[in-house]
Design a protein around this motif. Structure first.
Motif, short mmCIF file in Angstrom:
data_model
loop_
_atom_site.label_atom_id
_atom_site.label_comp_id
_atom_site.label_asym_id
_atom_site.label_seq_id
_atom_site.Cartn_x
_atom_site.Cartn_y
_atom_site.Cartn_z
N LEU A 206 0.84 -1.20 0.00
CA LEU A 206 0.00 0.00 0.00
C LEU A 206 0.88 1.25 0.00
CD1 LEU A 206 -2.88 1.29 0.34
CD2 LEU A 206 -2.38 1.35 2.79
N SER A 207 0.56 2.17 -0.88
CA SER A 207 1.18 3.49 -0.87
C SER A 207 0.11 4.51 -1.26
CB SER A 207 2.37 3.55 -1.83
OG SER A 207 1.96 3.26 -3.16
N PHE A 208 0.40 5.77 -0.99
CA PHE A 208 -0.57 6.84 -1.25
C PHE A 208 -0.03 7.78 -2.32
CE2 PHE A 208 -1.44 5.63 3.21
CZ PHE A 208 -2.77 5.25 3.07
N ILE A 209 -0.93 8.20 -3.21
CA ILE A 209 -0.57 9.08 -4.31
C ILE A 209 -1.59 10.20 -4.41
CG2 ILE A 209 -0.21 9.24 -6.81
CD1 ILE A 209 0.50 6.30 -6.83
N LEU A 210 -1.11 11.41 -4.58
CA LEU A 210 -1.99 12.54 -4.86
C LEU A 210 -1.98 12.80 -6.36
CD1 LEU A 210 -3.74 14.82 -3.52
CD2 LEU A 210 -1.75 16.29 -3.81
N LYS A 211 -3.17 12.79 -6.97
CA LYS A 211 -3.29 13.00 -8.41
C LYS A 211 -4.42 13.99 -8.68
CE LYS A 211 -2.75 9.46 -11.12
NZ LYS A 211 -2.95 8.16 -11.82
N GLU A 212 -4.52 14.38 -9.92
CA GLU A 212 -5.66 15.20 -10.30
C GLU A 212 -6.94 14.38 -10.21
OE1 GLU A 212 -2.87 15.26 -12.09
OE2 GLU A 212 -2.25 17.37 -12.21
N ASN A 213 -8.00 15.05 -9.86
CA ASN A 213 -9.30 14.39 -9.76
C ASN A 213 -9.88 14.27 -11.17
OD1 ASN A 213 -11.78 13.41 -9.05
ND2 ASN A 213 -12.18 14.94 -7.48
#
Length: 256
Positions: A201-208
């Motif tokens: 598991l990892s977290f990514i911030l992307k465009e919605n």
């Protein structure tokens, strides 16, 4: 307009731009392309195996002990007296579009000895470097929407938070799975249940990209820039598609 990264800005703002454009065009895009190929066939709406897992207080305490014993850093989780717990999550920012930040108070004059008479009150945009990561110290009840807000504050981004989404990424059987977190989901709880492994598991911030973007929140210059970016993305996609078919055609001709 930079010849290397195609960054475009106002001529009076050139002195404020600090970007490393020394790399050749397309450098570092290969990994992103492979990642997209792995992700394109996944079901991003499929719930994760941890989403419905419930833990009592004793299980939480045991999980925290196991988690802390597996990490090789000082980013431990700690149990609070009220039953909540605190810890760190790492978020990778994979933004393909520029973000807006407050403009500086004064633009340096392009002509020596003639300072600009007024401060600039507009905002400026720039691309976040690829591979940007940020560690956040949060609580077990911190929601995904609050994590997005915190990340934007860390980088002084003034864009509407609804333009972004937090995703969980996991790898299984050589396949990459992405799932967008709901606003009320708790990332630290997912981190505890999954363990410290970034592959699990990892977290990514992307465009919605789900159609929930409020385009009215953008300014006219931003919308015009997005149209230019979309045009460039379309042209690049067409170029790659033509190259792919050309390669297939060549192989067929060689076989004939």
């Amino acid at each position: 307009l930079s010849p290397d990264c195609s960054f475009t800005c106002h001529y009076r703002c050139r002195a404020l731009v600090r970007l490393d454009c020394s790399g050749p065009p397309g450098a570092g895009d290969e990994d992103d392309g492979n990642e997209q190929l792995l992700e394109k066939d996944t079901n991003v709406d499929e719930p994760s195996e941890w989403e419905k897992t419930e833990l009592d207080q004793a299980q939480v305490e045991q999980r925290i002990k196991e988690y802390n014993s597996q990490i090789n850093s000082n980013l431990f989780m700690s149990l609070n007296k009220d039953g909540s717990y605190a810890g760190f999550i790492k978020v990778q920012l994979k933004l393909v579009r520029p973000v807006a930040v407050p403009a500086t108070n004064r633009v340096p004059s392009l002509q020596a000895g003639r300072p600009h008479p007024q401060g600039v009150k507009r905002r400026t945009s720039f691309y976040l470097p690829k591979g940007t990561v940020k560690h956040l110290h949060i609580l077990s009840h911190t929601r995904a929407s609050e994590v997005i807000d915190a990340l934007l504050r860390k980088f002084t981004v003034i864009d509407n938070p609804r333009k972004f989404a937090l995703f969980e990424r996991s790898e299984k059987d050589e396949q990459v799975y992405l799932r967008k977190l709901g606003d009320d989901e708790q990332p630290l709880r997912l981190r505890l249940l999954a363990g410290p492994s970034e592959k699990v598991l990892s977290f990514i911030l992307k465009e919605n990209e789900t159609g929930e973007v409020n385009w009215d929140a953008f300014t006219l210059p931003e919308l015009h820039n997005f149209l230019l970016i979309l045009q460039r993305e379309e042209e690049e996609h067409v170029r790659r598609l033509r190259h792919r078919y050309a390669c297939c055609r060549q192989k067929m001709q060689e076989a004939l």
